[in-house]
Design an enzyme around this catalytic site. Structure first.
Site, PDB file in Angstrom:
ATOM      1  N   ASP A  67       7.393  29.493  46.860  1.00  0.00           N
ATOM      2  CA  ASP A  67       6.538  28.522  47.186  1.00  0.00           C
ATOM      3  C   ASP A  67       5.181  28.904  47.306  1.00  0.00           C
ATOM      4  OD1 ASP A  67       6.840  30.122  49.449  1.00  0.00           O
ATOM      5  OD2 ASP A  67       7.710  28.317  50.781  1.00  0.00           O
ATOM      6  N   ASN A 136      11.069  22.656  61.162  1.00  0.00           N
ATOM      7  CA  ASN A 136      11.547  21.214  60.727  1.00  0.00           C
ATOM      8  C   ASN A 136      12.685  21.286  59.991  1.00  0.00           C
ATOM      9  OD1 ASN A 136      10.219  22.309  58.873  1.00  0.00           O
ATOM     10  ND2 ASN A 136       8.677  20.576  58.688  1.00  0.00           N
ATOM     11  N   HIS A 138      12.755  22.867  57.116  1.00  0.00           N
ATOM     12  CA  HIS A 138      12.189  23.167  55.533  1.00  0.00           C
ATOM     13  C   HIS A 138      12.658  24.341  55.117  1.00  0.00           C
ATOM     14  CE1 HIS A 138       7.876  24.872  56.268  1.00  0.00           C
ATOM     15  NE2 HIS A 138       8.766  25.749  56.501  1.00  0.00           N
ATOM     16  N   GLU A 143      10.384  19.860  52.416  1.00  0.00           N
ATOM     17  CA  GLU A 143       9.787  19.168  53.526  1.00  0.00           C
ATOM     18  C   GLU A 143      11.075  18.111  53.982  1.00  0.00           C
ATOM     19  OE1 GLU A 143       8.260  20.816  55.446  1.00  0.00           O
ATOM     20  OE2 GLU A 143       6.146  21.115  54.798  1.00  0.00           O
TER      21      GLU A 143
HETATM   22  C1  GLP Z   1       7.078  28.792  55.767  1.00  0.00           C
HETATM   23  C2  GLP Z   1       7.435  29.031  54.286  1.00  0.00           C
HETATM   24  C3  GLP Z   1       8.671  29.292  53.849  1.00  0.00           C
HETATM   25  C4  GLP Z   1       9.323  30.010  54.963  1.00  0.00           C
HETATM   26  C5  GLP Z   1       9.418  29.327  56.194  1.00  0.00           C
HETATM   27  C6  GLP Z   1       9.740  30.239  57.503  1.00  0.00           C
HETATM   28  O1  GLP Z   1       6.177  27.796  55.812  1.00  0.00           O
HETATM   29  N1  GLP Z   1       7.145  27.388  53.336  1.00  0.00           N
HETATM   30  O2  GLP Z   1       9.110  29.708  52.880  1.00  0.00           O
HETATM   31  O3  GLP Z   1      10.497  30.629  55.043  1.00  0.00           O
HETATM   32  O4  GLP Z   1       8.289  28.730  56.591  1.00  0.00           O
HETATM   33  O5  GLP Z   1       8.690  31.112  57.820  1.00  0.00           O
HETATM   34  P1  GLP Z   1       8.797  32.339  58.911  1.00  0.00           P
HETATM   35  O6  GLP Z   1       9.789  33.432  58.388  1.00  0.00           O
HETATM   36  O7  GLP Z   1       7.393  32.938  58.928  1.00  0.00           O
HETATM   37  O8  GLP Z   1       9.403  31.775  60.047  1.00  0.00           O
END
Ligand code: GLP
Length: 240
Positions: A67, A136, A138, A143
């Site tokens: 992403d 949330n 995702h 989302e």
């Molecule tokens: C982000 C990204 C995801 C990521 C997730 C968790 O917003 N879009 O690809 O895996 O949220 O992030 P983190 O590992 O920093 O908690």
């Protein structure tokens, strides 16, 4: 679902890295999709160590982006492409020709999604997808409400994602959209690993484990996959 709980972040990272290493050793020319974000940092350190120790060779693998934030590119601290280069691609010496990454600054975002889809169709199926989870639910930028049968698409970011996402940026950003692989890509991959660490993820992990597959909680889609590994440290698993 193969649920594995580890004593701490260090052990979680090492075991997740071993799973990825095993996939690459079984298919050294495979296609990998690895998440940016804070959770996988320890995994990437282990993968770099394993490669330096000669236990695994990523030089013939291909990498596809999970992403990206719309508007951001390689020059921006907090962009996914910069994160992956800093934490994994540069330390491993991966050739740019083996990397297909969403360009968050593309003028035609739909076309950009098509480009990445075509790369996956040509080089796939993806051997392993490594995902984190948002609070949330995702995965990537899929989302809540995202269709399970969608490939790459432009996502309108959830309010929670925008708020939590501030942690990645040294300067305040006005981010509204993202580009992401779709859940269908994950379901068509050979292996999917979801990692979560820390007490902050405990509530969403409990919901993910307890809920049947439902579009309101995107991570539950992964339960439809036969090779889905859910790897947690004790804190993320504390409400199970
Ligand atoms: C982000 C990204 C995801 C990521 C997730 C968790 O917003 N879009 O690809 O895996 O949220 O992030 P983190 O590992 O920093 O908690």
């Amino acid at each position: 679902m193969d649920l594995r709980i580890y004593s701490d972040y260090k052990e979680l990272s090492k075991e997740a890295a071993k799973l990825i290493m095993n996939v690459v050793n079984a298919n050294p020319t495979g296609l990998l999709c690895l998440a940016a974000g804070h959770t996988p940092v320890g995994i990437y350190k282990c993968l770099v160590d394993f490669a330096r120790e000669g236990k695994v060779d990523f030089s013939r693998c291909k990498f596809v982006s999970l992403d990206e934030w719309v508007g951001l590119g390689m020059q921006d601290e907090g962009s996914c492409i910069k994160f992956m280069h800093d934490n994994l691609f540069n330390p491993l010496g991966i050739l740019e020709s083996n990397i297909a990454f969403f360009n968050g600054q593309a003028s035609d975002l739909e076309l950009e999604c098509k480009r990445i889809d075509e790369f996956v169709f040509k080089n796939g199926p993806i051997d392993v997808v490594l995902l984190g989870i948002g609070i949330n639910g995702h995965i990537g930028f899929n989302e809540p409400g995202s269709a399970f049968d969608a490939y790459s698409h432009v996502a309108i970011l959830d309010e929670i994602t925008k708020e939590v996402g501030k942690k990645y940026f040294p300067v305040q950003r006005q981010l509204e959209k993202g580009l992401t692989l779709g859940i269908k890509h994950f379901l068509e991959a050979r292996n999917v690993i979801l990692v979560a660490s820390g007490a902050g993820k405990a509530e969403i992990i409990k919901k993910t484990v307890e809920s049947p597959p439902d579009t309101s909680l995107p991570a539950t889609a992964l339960k439809l996959h036969n090779n889905f590994y859910l790897l947690l440290d004790k804190e993320a698993a504390s409400l199970l």
